[in-house]
Write a protein that holds these residues in place. Structure first.
Motif, PDB file in Angstrom:
ATOM      1  N   ASN A 253       0.832  -1.206   0.000  1.00  0.00           N
ATOM      2  CA  ASN A 253       0.000   0.000   0.000  1.00  0.00           C
ATOM      3  C   ASN A 253       0.868   1.258   0.000  1.00  0.00           C
ATOM      4  O   ASN A 253       0.591   2.210  -0.732  1.00  0.00           O
ATOM      5  N   ALA A 254       1.914   1.271   0.814  1.00  0.00           N
ATOM      6  CA  ALA A 254       2.821   2.425   0.862  1.00  0.00           C
ATOM      7  C   ALA A 254       3.555   2.580  -0.471  1.00  0.00           C
ATOM      8  O   ALA A 254       3.737   3.697  -0.964  1.00  0.00           O
ATOM      9  N   LEU A 255       3.957   1.463  -1.069  1.00  0.00           N
ATOM     10  CA  LEU A 255       4.643   1.499  -2.356  1.00  0.00           C
ATOM     11  C   LEU A 255       3.747   2.106  -3.437  1.00  0.00           C
ATOM     12  O   LEU A 255       4.161   2.991  -4.186  1.00  0.00           O
ATOM     13  N   PHE A 256       2.485   1.684  -3.502  1.00  0.00           N
ATOM     14  CA  PHE A 256       1.563   2.211  -4.514  1.00  0.00           C
ATOM     15  C   PHE A 256       1.163   3.661  -4.204  1.00  0.00           C
ATOM     16  O   PHE A 256       0.911   4.433  -5.118  1.00  0.00           O
ATOM     17  N   THR A 257       1.112   4.041  -2.931  1.00  0.00           N
ATOM     18  CA  THR A 257       0.864   5.435  -2.577  1.00  0.00           C
ATOM     19  C   THR A 257       1.956   6.312  -3.167  1.00  0.00           C
ATOM     20  O   THR A 257       1.676   7.356  -3.775  1.00  0.00           O
TER      21      THR A 257
ATOM     22  N   PRO B  51      -3.843  14.125   2.641  1.00  0.00           N
ATOM     23  CA  PRO B  51      -4.238  12.981   3.444  1.00  0.00           C
ATOM     24  C   PRO B  51      -4.550  11.718   2.632  1.00  0.00           C
ATOM     25  O   PRO B  51      -4.979  10.715   3.188  1.00  0.00           O
ATOM     26  N   TRP B  52      -4.339  11.745   1.310  1.00  0.00           N
ATOM     27  CA  TRP B  52      -4.648  10.587   0.464  1.00  0.00           C
ATOM     28  C   TRP B  52      -3.650   9.457   0.689  1.00  0.00           C
ATOM     29  O   TRP B  52      -2.456   9.703   0.865  1.00  0.00           O
ATOM     30  N   GLU B  53      -4.144   8.226   0.649  1.00  0.00           N
ATOM     31  CA  GLU B  53      -3.285   7.047   0.725  1.00  0.00           C
ATOM     32  C   GLU B  53      -4.004   5.838   0.137  1.00  0.00           C
ATOM     33  O   GLU B  53      -5.224   5.807   0.079  1.00  0.00           O
ATOM     34  N   VAL B  54      -3.228   4.870  -0.319  1.00  0.00           N
ATOM     35  CA  VAL B  54      -3.793   3.613  -0.813  1.00  0.00           C
ATOM     36  C   VAL B  54      -4.201   2.784   0.396  1.00  0.00           C
ATOM     37  O   VAL B  54      -3.395   2.527   1.288  1.00  0.00           O
ATOM     38  N   LYS B  55      -5.451   2.369   0.435  1.00  0.00           N
ATOM     39  CA  LYS B  55      -5.984   1.586   1.548  1.00  0.00           C
ATOM     40  C   LYS B  55      -6.052   0.094   1.242  1.00  0.00           C
ATOM     41  O   LYS B  55      -5.966  -0.726   2.143  1.00  0.00           O
ATOM     42  N   ASP B  56      -6.228  -0.245  -0.055  1.00  0.00           N
ATOM     43  CA  ASP B  56      -6.418  -1.658  -0.382  1.00  0.00           C
ATOM     44  C   ASP B  56      -6.013  -1.907  -1.827  1.00  0.00           C
ATOM     45  O   ASP B  56      -6.222  -1.052  -2.692  1.00  0.00           O
ATOM     46  N   LEU B  57      -5.436  -3.064  -2.059  1.00  0.00           N
ATOM     47  CA  LEU B  57      -5.070  -3.515  -3.402  1.00  0.00           C
ATOM     48  C   LEU B  57      -5.665  -4.897  -3.616  1.00  0.00           C
ATOM     49  O   LEU B  57      -5.550  -5.766  -2.751  1.00  0.00           O
ATOM     50  N   VAL B  58      -6.315  -5.083  -4.757  1.00  0.00           N
ATOM     51  CA  VAL B  58      -6.843  -6.403  -5.109  1.00  0.00           C
ATOM     52  C   VAL B  58      -6.347  -6.720  -6.506  1.00  0.00           C
ATOM     53  O   VAL B  58      -6.663  -6.019  -7.466  1.00  0.00           O
ATOM     54  N   PHE B  59      -5.550  -7.779  -6.605  1.00  0.00           N
ATOM     55  CA  PHE B  59      -5.008  -8.201  -7.890  1.00  0.00           C
ATOM     56  C   PHE B  59      -5.682  -9.499  -8.300  1.00  0.00           C
ATOM     57  O   PHE B  59      -5.728 -10.454  -7.530  1.00  0.00           O
ATOM     58  N   THR B  60      -6.236  -9.524  -9.518  1.00  0.00           N
ATOM     59  CA  THR B  60      -6.877 -10.714 -10.058  1.00  0.00           C
ATOM     60  C   THR B  60      -6.081 -11.162 -11.278  1.00  0.00           C
ATOM     61  O   THR B  60      -6.152 -10.531 -12.340  1.00  0.00           O
TER      62      THR B  60
ATOM     63  N   ASP C 175      -7.105  -3.578  -8.816  1.00  0.00           N
ATOM     64  CA  ASP C 175      -8.029  -2.599  -8.248  1.00  0.00           C
ATOM     65  C   ASP C 175      -7.354  -1.942  -7.056  1.00  0.00           C
ATOM     66  O   ASP C 175      -6.903  -2.623  -6.136  1.00  0.00           O
ATOM     67  N   ILE C 176      -7.295  -0.612  -7.094  1.00  0.00           N
ATOM     68  CA  ILE C 176      -6.613   0.160  -6.062  1.00  0.00           C
ATOM     69  C   ILE C 176      -7.643   1.058  -5.386  1.00  0.00           C
ATOM     70  O   ILE C 176      -8.286   1.879  -6.039  1.00  0.00           O
ATOM     71  N   ARG C 177      -7.820   0.887  -4.075  1.00  0.00           N
ATOM     72  CA  ARG C 177      -8.753   1.721  -3.318  1.00  0.00           C
ATOM     73  C   ARG C 177      -7.946   2.811  -2.613  1.00  0.00           C
ATOM     74  O   ARG C 177      -7.013   2.534  -1.877  1.00  0.00           O
ATOM     75  N   ILE C 178      -8.342   4.066  -2.880  1.00  0.00           N
ATOM     76  CA  ILE C 178      -7.694   5.233  -2.292  1.00  0.00           C
ATOM     77  C   ILE C 178      -8.677   5.872  -1.319  1.00  0.00           C
ATOM     78  O   ILE C 178      -9.870   5.960  -1.602  1.00  0.00           O
ATOM     79  N   ASP C 179      -8.154   6.322  -0.176  1.00  0.00           N
ATOM     80  CA  ASP C 179      -9.031   6.926   0.823  1.00  0.00           C
ATOM     81  C   ASP C 179      -8.245   7.948   1.639  1.00  0.00           C
ATOM     82  O   ASP C 179      -7.051   8.137   1.428  1.00  0.00           O
ATOM     83  N   PHE C 180      -8.928   8.574   2.558  1.00  0.00           N
ATOM     84  CA  PHE C 180      -8.321   9.536   3.477  1.00  0.00           C
ATOM     85  C   PHE C 180      -8.900   9.263   4.855  1.00  0.00           C
ATOM     86  O   PHE C 180      -9.995   8.718   4.990  1.00  0.00           O
ATOM     87  N   PRO C 181      -8.179   9.640   5.927  1.00  0.00           N
ATOM     88  CA  PRO C 181      -8.677   9.356   7.271  1.00  0.00           C
ATOM     89  C   PRO C 181      -9.847  10.251   7.666  1.00  0.00           C
ATOM     90  O   PRO C 181      -9.990  11.370   7.175  1.00  0.00           O
TER      91      PRO C 181
END
Length: 91
Positions: free
Chosen positions: A4-8, A16-25, A32-38
């Motif tokens: 997640n830190a690498l993709f951020t 405040p943006w950061e990658v929260k989740d990665l799903v690779f199929t 699929d990269i989910r981006i969010d903020f606290p």
């Protein structure tokens, strides 16, 4: 460093943006990269730049450039902020 830190960093996201989740199929060659903020994050008003609290969000998805030969999609809660001077504006 975790993925997640690498993709951020790879996406050039800033606080405040950061990658929260990665799903690779692998079968569909899709990332699929989910981006969010606290919770409680502030964003600059698009009109004046004043720091403003989040009013609400809407989830949106975008097609991103491929990561190697894999299609990539970003999903994020896009905030609208409430500025004292300009009202509610989308970030």
């Amino acid at each position: 460093m975790d993925a997640n830190a690498l993709f951020t960093m790879a996406l050039g996201l800033t606080s405040p943006w950061e990658v929260k989740d990665l799903v690779f199929t692998a079968e569909s060659r899709r990332l699929d990269i989910r981006i969010d903020f606290p919770r409680g994050a502030s964003f600059p008003c698009p009109e004046c730049g004043e720091s403003s609290k989040v009013h609400d969000t809407e989830e949106k998805s975008w097609r991103h450039l491929d990561f190697f030969q894999h299609s990539a999609y970003l999903t994020a809660r896009v905030p609208r902020c409430r500025c004292d001077q300009h009202g509610v504006k989308q970030v």
